[in-house]
Write a protein that holds these residues in place. Sequence first.
Motif, PDB file in Angstrom:
ATOM      1  N   SER A  43      23.060  32.232 -41.031  1.00 17.59           N
ATOM      2  CA  SER A  43      22.686  33.591 -41.421  1.00 17.59           C
ATOM      3  C   SER A  43      22.581  34.416 -39.967  1.00 17.59           C
ATOM      4  N   ILE A  44      23.082  35.624 -39.912  1.00 13.99           N
ATOM      5  CA  ILE A  44      23.366  36.303 -38.737  1.00 13.99           C
ATOM      6  C   ILE A  44      22.159  37.401 -39.062  1.00 13.99           C
ATOM      7  N   VAL A  45      21.297  37.510 -38.288  1.00 14.62           N
ATOM      8  CA  VAL A  45      20.076  38.232 -38.246  1.00 14.62           C
ATOM      9  C   VAL A  45      19.776  39.272 -37.107  1.00 14.62           C
ATOM     10  N   ASP A  46      19.705  40.582 -37.339  1.00 15.13           N
ATOM     11  CA  ASP A  46      19.493  41.557 -36.294  1.00 15.13           C
ATOM     12  C   ASP A  46      18.250  41.279 -35.715  1.00 15.13           C
ATOM     13  N   ASP A  47      17.875  40.731 -34.555  1.00  7.33           N
ATOM     14  CA  ASP A  47      16.628  40.309 -33.763  1.00  7.33           C
ATOM     15  C   ASP A  47      15.959  41.592 -33.290  1.00  7.33           C
ATOM     16  N   ALA A  48      16.328  42.825 -33.394  1.00  9.53           N
ATOM     17  CA  ALA A  48      15.767  44.026 -32.883  1.00  9.53           C
ATOM     18  C   ALA A  48      14.363  44.275 -33.867  1.00  9.53           C
ATOM     19  N   GLY A  54       7.746  46.900 -29.718  1.00  4.32           N
ATOM     20  CA  GLY A  54       7.780  45.620 -29.060  1.00  4.32           C
ATOM     21  C   GLY A  54       9.052  45.219 -28.616  1.00  4.32           C
ATOM     22  N   THR A  55       9.371  44.123 -28.213  1.00  2.00           N
ATOM     23  CA  THR A  55      10.408  43.737 -27.546  1.00  2.00           C
ATOM     24  C   THR A  55      11.087  42.825 -28.540  1.00  2.00           C
ATOM     25  N   PRO A  56      12.593  42.542 -28.491  1.00  2.00           N
ATOM     26  CA  PRO A  56      13.300  41.666 -29.460  1.00  2.00           C
ATOM     27  C   PRO A  56      12.488  40.209 -29.469  1.00  2.00           C
ATOM     28  N   ASP A  57      12.084  39.665 -28.178  1.00  2.00           N
ATOM     29  CA  ASP A  57      11.737  38.462 -28.108  1.00  2.00           C
ATOM     30  C   ASP A  57      10.205  38.373 -28.938  1.00  2.00           C
ATOM     31  N   ASP A  58       9.396  39.629 -28.864  1.00  2.00           N
ATOM     32  CA  ASP A  58       8.221  39.247 -29.910  1.00  2.00           C
ATOM     33  C   ASP A  58       8.672  39.181 -31.322  1.00  2.00           C
ATOM     34  N   SER A  59       9.572  39.743 -31.690  1.00  2.00           N
ATOM     35  CA  SER A  59       9.701  39.893 -33.083  1.00  2.00           C
ATOM     36  C   SER A  59      10.347  38.517 -33.520  1.00  2.00           C
ATOM     37  N   ASP A  96       9.720  35.536 -31.721  1.00  2.00           N
ATOM     38  CA  ASP A  96       8.809  34.522 -31.793  1.00  2.00           C
ATOM     39  C   ASP A  96       7.716  34.759 -32.892  1.00  2.00           C
ATOM     40  N   LEU A  97       7.615  35.778 -33.381  1.00  2.00           N
ATOM     41  CA  LEU A  97       6.954  35.772 -34.795  1.00  2.00           C
ATOM     42  C   LEU A  97       7.498  35.387 -35.840  1.00  2.00           C
ATOM     43  N   ARG A  98       9.019  35.307 -36.016  1.00  2.00           N
ATOM     44  CA  ARG A  98       9.606  34.741 -36.965  1.00  2.00           C
ATOM     45  C   ARG A  98       9.673  33.582 -36.839  1.00  2.00           C
ATOM     46  N   LEU A 155       0.910  28.463 -32.204  1.00  2.00           N
ATOM     47  CA  LEU A 155       2.217  28.961 -32.311  1.00  2.00           C
ATOM     48  C   LEU A 155       2.658  29.841 -31.165  1.00  2.00           C
ATOM     49  N   LEU A 156       1.628  31.073 -31.363  1.00  2.00           N
ATOM     50  CA  LEU A 156       2.029  32.231 -30.607  1.00  2.00           C
ATOM     51  C   LEU A 156       1.148  32.359 -29.235  1.00  2.00           C
ATOM     52  N   GLU A 157       0.236  31.223 -28.993  1.00  2.00           N
ATOM     53  CA  GLU A 157      -0.592  31.381 -27.762  1.00  2.00           C
ATOM     54  C   GLU A 157      -1.342  32.226 -27.679  1.00  2.00           C
ATOM     55  N   VAL A 158      -2.037  32.534 -28.825  1.00  2.00           N
ATOM     56  CA  VAL A 158      -2.990  33.971 -28.652  1.00  2.00           C
ATOM     57  C   VAL A 158      -4.405  33.488 -28.784  1.00  2.00           C
TER      58      VAL A 158
END
Length: 164
Positions: A88-93, A98-103, A105-107, A159-162
């Motif tokens: 599946s091609i997903v838009d990671d924006a 936030g940054t694309p990396d934040d999104s 990471d959460l996914r 997982l998110l090191e919170v």
Amino acid sequence: MDSVSHRAPGQAEAFATWVGEHVAAMARLVARLAPELERDDIVQESLTRAWLKRHQYDGRRGTPSVWLLAITADQVRKARARSRPHLSIVDDAPAGGGTPDDSLDLRRALAQLSERQRLAVDCVYFAGLSVAETAAVMGCAEGTVKSTLADARAKLRVLLEVAE
């Protein structure tokens, strides 16, 4: 006029009106639980199932929204079981800053939760259901939902090191 409408004049229109306000929530739940699957098909299957089981709805056991979302969650489980893995091609924006990396990471973290944990998180945090409504959707006790959410939050923290 189709045969169902012909056999039950007015019932199809009344049903369409009754479920109409809940279709968007059903679609959002499908998108959260199975973004890789065809959302409209699963919503349609859920509505068909609800039509066939409409005589089983009992307002004393929950709202129409909860009943329909429970059917939708069940149809997602069935569709996932039938589907074959595919790319599946997903838009990671990220949608809200936030940054694309934040999104991303959460996914990734959410994807590592068990199916039961994902359903609980999606119902409470993304669909806005109460614990009682989520319990009805999941077919379990409220205490089970609370425990499942606590376990999911603990896993997400790791997982998110919170830090707490």
